[in-house]
Structure formats: C-alpha cells, structure tokens
Design a protein around this motif. Structure first.
Motif, mmCIF file in Angstrom:
data_model
loop_
_atom_site.group_PDB
_atom_site.id
_atom_site.type_symbol
_atom_site.label_atom_id
_atom_site.label_comp_id
_atom_site.label_asym_id
_atom_site.label_seq_id
_atom_site.Cartn_x
_atom_site.Cartn_y
_atom_site.Cartn_z
ATOM 1 N N GLY A 140 0.807 -1.105 0.017
ATOM 2 C CA GLY A 140 0.126 -0.042 -0.001
ATOM 3 C C GLY A 140 0.708 1.238 -0.098
ATOM 4 O O GLY A 140 0.749 2.309 -0.738
ATOM 5 N N LYS A 141 1.971 1.250 0.794
ATOM 6 C CA LYS A 141 2.716 2.447 0.911
ATOM 7 C C LYS A 141 3.431 2.725 -0.440
ATOM 8 O O LYS A 141 3.549 3.811 -1.002
ATOM 9 C CB LYS A 141 3.858 2.064 1.915
ATOM 10 C CG LYS A 141 3.360 2.330 3.326
ATOM 11 C CD LYS A 141 4.241 2.154 4.350
ATOM 12 C CE LYS A 141 3.874 1.821 5.804
ATOM 13 N NZ LYS A 141 4.720 1.301 6.645
ATOM 14 N N ALA B 241 2.573 1.731 -3.484
ATOM 15 C CA ALA B 241 1.493 2.264 -4.297
ATOM 16 C C ALA B 241 1.274 3.561 -4.180
ATOM 17 O O ALA B 241 1.197 4.187 -5.026
ATOM 18 C CB ALA B 241 0.215 1.597 -4.259
ATOM 19 N N ALA B 242 1.043 4.099 -3.085
ATOM 20 C CA ALA B 242 0.754 5.640 -2.817
ATOM 21 C C ALA B 242 2.055 6.505 -3.105
ATOM 22 O O ALA B 242 1.866 7.426 -3.687
ATOM 23 C CB ALA B 242 0.599 5.806 -1.291
ATOM 24 N N GLU B 243 3.258 5.954 -2.596
ATOM 25 C CA GLU B 243 4.429 6.585 -3.206
ATOM 26 C C GLU B 243 4.783 6.847 -4.544
ATOM 27 O O GLU B 243 5.137 7.711 -5.218
ATOM 28 C CB GLU B 243 5.665 5.984 -2.561
ATOM 29 C CG GLU B 243 5.583 6.297 -0.986
ATOM 30 C CD GLU B 243 6.658 5.326 -0.283
ATOM 31 O OE1 GLU B 243 6.856 5.538 1.003
ATOM 32 O OE2 GLU B 243 7.562 4.706 -0.958
ATOM 33 N N LYS C 129 2.262 6.794 -6.939
ATOM 34 C CA LYS C 129 1.141 7.162 -7.482
ATOM 35 C C LYS C 129 0.649 6.614 -8.806
ATOM 36 O O LYS C 129 0.423 7.159 -9.782
ATOM 37 C CB LYS C 129 1.341 8.713 -7.932
ATOM 38 C CG LYS C 129 1.782 9.498 -6.774
ATOM 39 C CD LYS C 129 1.921 11.207 -7.159
ATOM 40 C CE LYS C 129 2.066 12.261 -6.197
ATOM 41 N NZ LYS C 129 3.199 11.978 -5.254
ATOM 42 N N LEU D 257 -3.288 -1.041 -8.838
ATOM 43 C CA LEU D 257 -2.428 -1.810 -8.151
ATOM 44 C C LEU D 257 -2.795 -3.190 -8.398
ATOM 45 O O LEU D 257 -3.894 -3.487 -7.976
ATOM 46 C CB LEU D 257 -2.064 -1.437 -6.598
ATOM 47 C CG LEU D 257 -1.351 -2.451 -5.548
ATOM 48 C CD1 LEU D 257 0.051 -2.332 -6.093
ATOM 49 C CD2 LEU D 257 -1.616 -1.877 -4.167
ATOM 50 N N SER E 255 -5.758 -0.480 1.976
ATOM 51 C CA SER E 255 -6.409 0.588 1.729
ATOM 52 C C SER E 255 -6.109 1.615 2.794
ATOM 53 O O SER E 255 -6.584 2.920 2.718
ATOM 54 C CB SER E 255 -7.964 0.559 1.761
ATOM 55 O OG SER E 255 -8.559 -0.132 2.988
ATOM 56 N N TYR F 236 -3.404 2.787 3.244
ATOM 57 C CA TYR F 236 -2.123 3.629 2.580
ATOM 58 C C TYR F 236 -2.473 4.033 1.310
ATOM 59 O O TYR F 236 -2.028 5.161 0.763
ATOM 60 C CB TYR F 236 -0.892 2.799 2.442
ATOM 61 C CG TYR F 236 -0.508 2.249 3.809
ATOM 62 C CD1 TYR F 236 0.238 3.056 4.739
ATOM 63 C CD2 TYR F 236 -0.871 1.048 4.505
ATOM 64 C CE1 TYR F 236 0.350 2.538 6.243
ATOM 65 C CE2 TYR F 236 -0.672 0.424 5.622
ATOM 66 C CZ TYR F 236 0.153 1.342 6.412
ATOM 67 O OH TYR F 236 0.492 0.808 7.590
ATOM 68 N N TYR F 237 -3.025 3.186 0.398
ATOM 69 C CA TYR F 237 -3.683 3.610 -1.095
ATOM 70 C C TYR F 237 -4.876 3.848 -1.207
ATOM 71 O O TYR F 237 -5.533 2.630 -0.857
ATOM 72 C CB TYR F 237 -2.589 2.457 -1.753
ATOM 73 C CG TYR F 237 -2.885 2.493 -3.474
ATOM 74 C CD1 TYR F 237 -2.358 3.869 -3.978
ATOM 75 C CD2 TYR F 237 -3.702 1.760 -4.076
ATOM 76 C CE1 TYR F 237 -2.505 3.665 -5.514
ATOM 77 C CE2 TYR F 237 -3.722 1.903 -5.327
ATOM 78 C CZ TYR F 237 -3.219 2.906 -6.068
ATOM 79 O OH TYR F 237 -3.411 2.987 -7.431
ATOM 80 N N SER F 238 -5.444 4.710 -2.000
ATOM 81 C CA SER F 238 -6.820 4.699 -2.059
ATOM 82 C C SER F 238 -7.270 4.525 -3.614
ATOM 83 O O SER F 238 -8.528 4.573 -3.847
ATOM 84 C CB SER F 238 -7.362 6.332 -1.573
ATOM 85 O OG SER F 238 -6.632 7.182 -2.675
#
Ligand SMILES: [Zn+2]
Ligand SMILES: [Zn+2]
Length: 261
Positions: free
Chosen positions: A211-212, A214-216, A218, A222, A241, A243-245
């Motif tokens: 999740g981290k 994926a967020a980093e 952008k 995923l 979820s 960490y990543y929306s």
C-alpha cells in the motif's frame, strides 16, 4: 499482434502463487501481449501448461523476461524449449529473446550442458541479454530494468508501449527506494505480496508495504500477486487501503488485465 485490435496491453496471470503447492495458484508466470510483442514474464513450474489452459499461444512468445533465478520463477524454460523442438506446428526458424538478471547466461549454459541437442531446436535463434540497470528498446516497446532487494541481481521490469501504456512488475522484492523510484506514475503496478505484516520476512513484501509503495509511486492501479498461503488468510485489501486509495486487485490464475492509459 494487437490482442484486441487497438493500442493496449493485455496481461494474463499464469501463476499468482509461490513455490508452495496450493490449489488454483501456480508458480509465478505472466503473459503480456502488446501491440507488437508476446512476452513471457517469469515462468515457474506449470506456467507453460497455464498458457494452454487460458487458450494463449506459446508459439507467439518472442521475448522472455526473468526477474531472478529462483526455480519457481524460471524452471519452465526447459519444457518451453523442449516443446519448441518437438511440436511440429512451431514455425522454424524462430527467434527468441531472453532477458534475464546477471548469472542467467551461466544458468542457460548449464541447462544446455544437460539437455543440449535433444532439448533445443537447431532452428531456434536465442539471443540472451543480461540486465541490471538497463534499458532495452524493442519495436514499439521500451523495457527498463532496475535492481531490487531480493537476490543479489534481482531486477524489476517497466514496460512502456509507444502509445504510453505502462506496466511495472516487481518480481520478488523487499521494500526499497529504488523500487519506488523505478515505478513512479506507472499505469499498472504489479507487486508481490507474500506475507502478512506480522509475519514479515526479509526479501518479500507485506500488504502494508504494498500500500505504501503504491501511494508513493502514484500508480494508476495496483495488482497484488505472489501470495504465500498465510497472507491469503487475512483481509489484504483493507490493509492496503489504509495507505492507498486507488484501484486494487488481488491476482488470480487466469485473470486478464487490460492496460489502456
Ligand atoms: Zn524469489
Ligand atoms: Zn518467488
């Protein structure tokens, strides 16, 4: 060959499992069809059989990309070459490009020492390219390889079509900055997700780490794969979820992913 008649990439999951025998989840293997290429990405035990199960044609493969040399990612090269030699419907001569990590050429030479003449068709023209931090340009497709934390020479793959569609595949990996930087802003980020957070093992990712990352990065979407049995017992999606929306999918064998930026 354009898989559906317009510019996009189609990825079929051949194996979403690991080295542990598990119902309906095979060893790592991914079948990527782009506008001009058919690419096998990793290919552990059973990957070749899965290609047939999902009505894909192994004869169309022109490029193979290996992330590292663990058997559950690479062993089906032997039956693949054996099939090319003995299947009369394979058109020869045939070219096959194999992209692999450092050490692949030695591995290949050792296979040839064992199987040589009766395992390899004389009509098959194999070109091997070892990569670490490299860029390879195929017709209509750019492939960027970078190192990641798993084995000494493990690599990741970023595939970008001329149309702009992009797919990143982590192979087996731990969390590392190079992985994040290599996958920035990719359309589809496919990460391994081996173990639950509380049973983290070095060299592999957990749902929180996925999740981290994926967020980093952008990323647009995923996809998680390479599940050891214990991670399948938890609610992976709710952990990710935190960490990543964005859109998240858990891969399954036979899953088809269309990548159209
Ligand atoms: Zn591995
Ligand atoms: Zn693995």
């Amino acid at each position: 060959m354009d898989p559906v008649g317009r510019a996009l990439m189609k990825l079929t999951i051949l194996g979403s499992g690991t080295l542990i025998p598990f119902p309906n989840r095979g060893n790592s293997g991914y079948f990527l069809q782009t506008g001009k290429h058919t690419i096998l990405i990793d290919g552990g035990s059973g990957a070749l059989r899965r290609i047939a199960d999902y009505h894909l044609d192994y004869k169309n493969i022109d490029t193979i990309c290996y992330t590292h040399l663990h058997p559950d990612h690479i062993i089906d090269l032997i039956p693949l070459l054996f099939a090319y030699k003995h299947d009369p419907s394979v058109d020869m001569p045939k070219s096959l490009k194999i992209i692999g990590p450092r050490g692949f050429q030695t591995y290949f030479n050792q296979i040839m020492d064992i199987y040589g003449k009766w395992g390899l068709s004389e009509g098959l023209n194999i070109k091997i390219e070892e990569v670490f931090r490299d860029e390879i340009e195929l017709e209509g497709l750019d492939i960027i390889c970078n190192h990641t934390e798993h084995t000494e020479y493990s690599v990741t793959y970023l595939f970008t079509e001329n149309s702009g569609n992009s797919l990143f595949y982590s192979g087996d990996t731990d969390y590392c900055e190079e992985l994040v930087q290599s996958a920035k802003n990719v359309d589809v980020l496919m990460l391994e997700c081996s173990f639950p957070d509380e049973r983290k093992r070095l060299g592999h990712l957990t749902p929180s780490e996925c999740g981290k990352i994926a967020a980093e990065t952008k990323c647009g979407r995923l996809i998680l794969t390479h599940f050891y049995p214990e991670v399948l017992e938890i609610d992976i999606l709710s952990t990710v979820s935190k960490y990543y929306s964005g859109m998240v999918d858990l891969a399954y064998d036979g899953m088809e992913v269309f990548i159209d930026a």
